[in-house]
Design an enzyme around this catalytic site. Structure first.
Site, PDB file in Angstrom:
ATOM      1  N   GLY A  25      40.335  95.232   0.653  1.00 56.68           N
ATOM      2  CA  GLY A  25      39.560  95.735  -0.464  1.00 56.68           C
ATOM      3  C   GLY A  25      39.778  94.986  -1.765  1.00 56.68           C
ATOM      4  O   GLY A  25      38.829  94.713  -2.507  1.00 56.68           O
ATOM      5  N   GLU A  26      41.053  94.635  -2.066  1.00 57.56           N
ATOM      6  CA  GLU A  26      41.351  93.978  -3.327  1.00 57.56           C
ATOM      7  C   GLU A  26      40.713  92.590  -3.404  1.00 57.56           C
ATOM      8  O   GLU A  26      40.391  92.106  -4.478  1.00 57.56           O
ATOM      9  CB  GLU A  26      42.860  93.854  -3.503  1.00 57.56           C
ATOM     10  N   THR A  28      37.774  91.359  -1.409  1.00 59.06           N
ATOM     11  CA  THR A  28      36.313  91.207  -1.243  1.00 59.06           C
ATOM     12  C   THR A  28      35.547  92.517  -1.343  1.00 59.06           C
ATOM     13  O   THR A  28      34.331  92.535  -1.150  1.00 59.06           O
ATOM     14  CB  THR A  28      36.008  90.588   0.128  1.00 59.06           C
ATOM     15  N   GLU A  91      44.414  97.593  11.846  1.00 61.06           N
ATOM     16  CA  GLU A  91      42.986  97.634  12.127  1.00 61.06           C
ATOM     17  C   GLU A  91      42.607  96.488  13.068  1.00 61.06           C
ATOM     18  O   GLU A  91      41.860  96.670  14.040  1.00 61.06           O
ATOM     19  CB  GLU A  91      42.228  97.495  10.801  1.00 61.06           C
TER      20      GLU A  91
END
Length: 1105
Positions: A25-26, A28, A91
């Site tokens: 998240g940080e 893209t 993940e």
């Protein structure tokens, strides 16, 4: 038509998402991944993204694990700090597990990182893993799993963002996903039952290979599957276009008249921009005129929608395709679409499969539910919506609940189905609604022209309204009969019932016997009643009283019939009573049908001044009326089988009568001279009036008479001398009469198209009146025949035509198409028969002295030569001409009839017990398989020859001799090189080989190339046949499949009979005289479309009545 468990993947797993996005998240979350997610969603790709991962901890929730497991693709955005997140690594491990266990597709994007850094654990990835080893010293096994996962993903094919224009990169990724989804769409189609052939046909109409701009309409009734078809086609071809749009349920915008919002939604989908400020049609044309677009506009109900969205072809770029689904064909025609595809109902087999998918979760019903399932399929009549709704409702329910639902459906239709179908009714104007309800309640299966005359007399303007109902998919016409889907008919019934659920006397139409009986007994009829249909079969006694009809002042239609008069002879007859002094004051009555009318005449008190149709078959009438009766609106009169009628009434005040049917009036001996006053009469049937010996000369004044039937008048000997004055006569039937000489004026019948004298034998040698004995013989009969340039059909079966007669004059009948010379005694046919260039059917059955067949005209399609026991030579040219006809049509594809069956170009039945050698693939039994050689398909391939050898003596000789053989079915199965398979049914004829059948036969069917099959991919073919005796015993011994090519030298000797007792039959013709448009197929029956036809020696009844 979708399967409830449908999957869009080649895997068997029911994916919830198309794509799962894994990202840091940080790195893209607010740029590349956000843009990628937006682009995927805009394309309609179901994408899962966890928008909250920035605020989450390091553990993956069960919801995310489930999302990963249920995604077809996983896209992993491997950015610089991806490996620093334990969450991302876990993940990744889960995704790779799903790759192995569930066949998930994993696609890495190396976003500003070198793939080798990922594989080799160097750079930022190496640093991140070193920190993890420091932090998880007690769980180094987990870190090793992460390392292995990074090595594995680093070796996968994907995308590298270095030196790439980011929007183009995203566009390429989306296109790749979309193409793969579309390539898997065939799997989606597999979950849609019975849809494959329709998709092929629509795609052929779209012809995406062409650079033109094409609009194609998909048209059909509500619930028939238009949207499903459009969606399936859209999914398969949308990857070929720059921009795509599927607008569903646009009729909702039409209701609000909010066309600007519709235009904004339309253009925003195509341009993938939600913040448009458009200026209507100008903006659409300006934005799309250079784009290749695919557009589907679903459920169009008003031409305005088409005007504001897709105005003209030039609004769009070359290669664009527009698909429009609608219930209204007229909208498509007026907008100028290139093609219209009519969606047909499903056949019974496919319907059962679709129903079973929803009711049982597989293609076949459970054993205990087979019969109930078939009843449900019968009720649905091939409508996919009904099959889905009923199947889903019955899923998991007991047999008792199934039976209860079936009983309920017989009285009250399913609400969901009713609401969908009623949309079409609600869009009609008042006139159209009245006409629709009249057809639903009274005129299903009746002749269109006949019904229009009645409706026209009611002031309903049916000429344009009937056409509108057809265009709006509410009715259709088959052989000029008005038909409607049974569920639409039930919808009409329910609309009438709902108008007054409790009291039938205040409904507009009454057809349920209990309701009619209630109204007539309780005298509850009101002015609302416009039509009554009473089934006497369900009653023991009924009273017609003045009080019952007193308030029905708007009664237009009255039908009294018997539905089971053929089926229940033991049932007690219904007793019909008229009250003393019964007066019938329904002045608005237009249509009166009364089966077995019990009185000897029409009461003088019957006020029928507006009556258009008087139809009283099997009545007790002896004299219809005395003196004259003013019936100036009467157009149709049918008194057939009124066995006590002795003479016709005075017609002088019935000036507009067009059709008169007195068939089977066996006591009729006198025709009133006023018959000649009927100057609009165009149809007259006196068939089987066997007491009738002559006609008044005034009959020759019938200047509009087109069809005249005298067949079966066995005592009738002579036509009036001025018979030739019937200048408009087109069809004359005088079968089995005693006529021996025709008047000299007969030659004036220049418009004659059908002439039939079957069975006119008389004392031998009576045929001298018909055919000359020598070339210089000047017959009063044959001389005019040779001048009939319009004659298309000549039937001289069983007329004692013998050796002394010559058939040379047949060569002058240049327009002849159908010639029946069966059951005669001649030895040879004239050679000039080959000059009859329009002749299609030639009947020579039971010509036992016939020794040879000459060369036949190339137009011949059907030859009947059954039981020609002296036939020694069957000319190779005779059969060669038949095959030549086929070859001349080599570029014509096989037509498909309304039932979706292929129509053969040639059918034959030949006495013999050997399949021809050129039929390459042969087998015993009723099935044959063909494994086709490589390159079997080429430009010379025409079609398939299918044949069977039948044995009528398969266990029941006597029944086969009396009833013949019945061709039940012919189905072709084929499979392709990519293991796809499908089938189609062939419409076979003759489907009944009548009469005594004593020996083996070869049945041969030629099917031209069906255009909807990619033949070059076909590797295997299987044919399955079913031919039975009367008791349905299988009569097939052998069968075969042959490939037919252009210019192939076929050895015609295979057609030669095996012995001098053999003969050839190419089709059995069911010859009919015209029936009359408004006549029931079964006297007294309400089921005019039942498919039952009286053999009646193959002769017709009447065109309109």
């Amino acid at each position: 038509m979708a399967d409830p468990s449908s999957s869009s993947s080649s895997s068997s797993f029911p994916w919830s998402y198309d794509v799962y996005l894994s990202y840091r998240g940080e790195d893209t979350g607010y740029n590349f991944t956000a843009h990628l997610h937006h682009a995927l969603c805009r394309k309609g790709i179901r994408t899962f993204i966890d928008d909250h991962r920035l605020a989450r901890g390091q553990f993956i929730s069960p919801e995310l694990l489930a999302a990963i497991e249920n995604s077809m693709f996983s896209i992993i955005v491997l950015s610089e700090n991806y490996a620093s997140s334990r969450w991302c690594l876990e993940e990744l491990v889960k995704i790779l597990e799903c790759k192995e266990s569930r066949g998930q597709r994993v696609l890495p994007i190396f976003y500003n990182v070198d793939p080798s850094d990922v594989r080799k654990h160097i750079g930022k990835f190496g640093e991140a893993l070193a920190r993890h080893e420091e932090n998880f010293k007690e769980n180094m096994g987990r870190v090793r799993i992460w390392r292995d996962a990074l090595i594995q993903v680093g070796n996968l094919s994907g995308w590298d963002s270095w030196n790439k224009h980011e929007p183009m990169l995203i566009k390429g990724i989306v296109a790749y996903i979309w193409d793969n989804l579309c390539n898997g769409s065939s799997n989606c189609v597999e979950n849609l039952v019975g849809i494959e052939s329709s998709i092929r046909e629509i795609k052929s109409l779209l012809f995406t290979e062409s650079l033109d701009i094409r609009m194609v309409g998909i048209w059909g009734m509500g619930g028939i599957g238009k949207t499903t078809l459009a969606r399936a086609v859209y999914d398969q071809i949308s990857h070929q276009f720059e921009a795509c749009c599927f607008l569903e349920n646009v009729s909702d915008y039409w209701k609000k008249r909010d066309f600007l919002s519709l235009q904004e939604k339309f253009l925003s989908q195509l341009l993938e921009d939600e913040n448009l400020n458009i200026k209507g049609c100008i903006s659409i044309k300006a934005s799309l005129h250079s784009k290749k677009v695919l557009i589907v506009i679903d459920d169009v109900n008003d031409s305005k929608i088409l005007e504001v969205l897709i105005g003209k072809h030039d609004w769009f770029g070359i290669g664009s395709r527009i698909i429009i689904t609608t219930r209204n064909k007229g909208l498509l025609v007026r907008h100028g679409v290139n093609e219209v595809y009519e969606v047909r109902k499903l056949n019974d087999d496919i319907a059962l499969q679709l129903f079973s998918r929803f009711a049982f979760g597989n293609f076949h019903p459970i054993d205990d539910y087979v019969e109930l399932s078939q009843y449900m399929v019968l009720y649905a009549q091939g409508l996919p919506l009904a099959l889905q709704v009923l199947g889903s409702f019955l899923f998991g329910k007991s047999k008792h609940e199934w039976q209860s639902q079936l009983n309920k459906l017989k009285k009250i239709p399913n609400e969901v189905i009713q609401n969908v179908l009623r949309v079409s009714f609600d869009r009609l104007d008042d006139n159209e609604r009245e006409i629709f309800l009249d057809i639903a309640c009274f005129f299903q299966g009746h002749d269109k022209d006949y019904v229009m005359e009645i409706l026209r007399s009611c002031g309903f303007f049916p000429d344009i309204r009937i056409r509108n109902l057809i265009e709006k998919s509410l009715i259709f016409v088959v052989e000029n009969k008005l038909m409607m889907h049974s569920l639409l008919q039930r919808m009409g019934w329910e609309i009438v019932r709902q108008a007054s659920p409790e009291e039938p006397g205040t409904r507009s139409r009454l057809w349920i016997h209990d309701d009619v009986n209630h109204v007539l007994k309780k005298n509850t009829g009101t002015e609302e009643v416009q039509g009554i249909s009473l089934d006497l079969s369900r009653l023991k006694e009924i009273n017609f009283t003045n009080e019952a009809f007193a308030q029905m002042k708007k009664l237009r239609l009255l039908k009294v019939y018997k539905s089971n008069f053929l089926m229940d002879f033991k049932r007690e007859e219904c007793k019909v009573h008229f009250s003393r002094g019964f007066k019938f004051h329904c002045e608005e009555l237009r249509h009166l049908y009364w089966y077995e009318y019990p009185l000897k005449s029409l009461p003088n008190t019957f006020n029928l001044k507006n009556l258009v149709d008087l139809n009283m078959p099997y009545s007790q009438i002896k004299q219809l009326w005395k003196g004259t009766k003013v019936l100036e609106n009467l157009k149709f009169m049918n008194l057939k089988h009124s066995k006590f009628l002795t003479e016709t009434p005075d017609f002088s005040r019935v000036t507009n009568l067009e059709e008169l049917v007195l068939k089977g009036c066996i006591s009729l001996y006198k025709v009133h001279p006023s018959l000649g006053d009927l100057n609009k009469l165009n149809f007259l049937s006196l068939k089987n009036c066997n007491m009738l010996k002559s006609l008044p000369s005034s009959i020759c004044d019938l200047k509009c008479l087109e069809v005249f039937i005298l067949s079966g008048c066995s005592k009738f000997e002579e036509l009036p001398e001025n018979f030739g004055n019937l200048e408009m006569l087109k069809e004359f039937y005088a079968n089995r009469t005693a006529i021996r000489v025709l008047p000299s004026s007969f030659s004036l019948l220049r418009n004659l198209e059908i002439l039939s004298f079957k069975g006119c034998k008389g004392p031998p040698p009576s045929t001298s009146w018909l055919l000359p004995r020598s070339s210089n013989f000047c017959s009063l009969v044959w001389s005019p025949l040779s001048s009939f340039s319009s004659l298309k059909t000549l039937r001289l079966r069983a007329c004692n035509i013998s050796d002394g007669a010559t058939l040379d004059s047949l060569g002058f009948l240049y327009s002849l198409e159908d010639l029946d010379l069966s059951e005669n005694n001649f030895v040879a046919l004239p050679s000039d028969i080959s000059q009859l260039s329009h002749l299609k059917m030639l009947g020579l059955e039971n010509c036992k002295r016939l020794k040879a067949l000459p060369k036949l005209p190339t137009s011949i399609r059907i030859l009947m030569a059954c039981n020609c026991t002296s036939l020694e030579t069957i000319s190779n040219q005779s059969f060669g001409s038949l095959l030549m006809t086929v070859r001349l049509k080599e570029h014509i594809y096989c037509p498909i009839n309304r039932d979706g069956l292929l129509v053969p170009a040639l059918c034959a039945v030949i006495f013999g017990s050997r399949i021809p050698d050129w039929i390459r693939y042969q087998s015993s039994g009723s099935e044959v398989k063909a494994e086709l050689p490589p390159n079997w398909f080429n430009s010379n391939f025409l079609g398939l020859a299918l044949c069977v050898i039948t044995d009528p003596r398969s266990g029941l000789v006597s029944l086969a001799e009396f009833f013949g053989l019945f061709w039940r079915s012919c189905t072709l199965f084929y499979s392709t090189s990519n293991h796809a398979s499908s089938s189609f049914d062939v419409c076979t004829y003759p489907n009944h080989l009548k009469g005594k059948v004593e020996s083996d036969h070869l049945w041969l069917v030629y099917v031209p190339l069906p255009h909807f099959i990619n033949w070059h991919q076909v590797t295997h073919i299987k044919a399955s046949f079913r031919i039975t005796t009367f008791m349905r015993l299988n009569a097939i011994k052998e069968c075969g499949i042959g490939l037919v090519y252009v210019n192939e030298e076929v050895n015609y000797s295979v057609f030669s009979p095996p012995s001098n007792e053999s003969s050839v039959v190419l089709q059995e013709i069911h010859e009919e005289e015209p029936r009359g448009s408004g006549y029931s197929n079964i006297d007294g029956s309400e089921l005019e479309n039942s498919g039952y036809y009286s053999a009646d020696e193959g002769e017709p009844t009447a065109p309109l009545l």
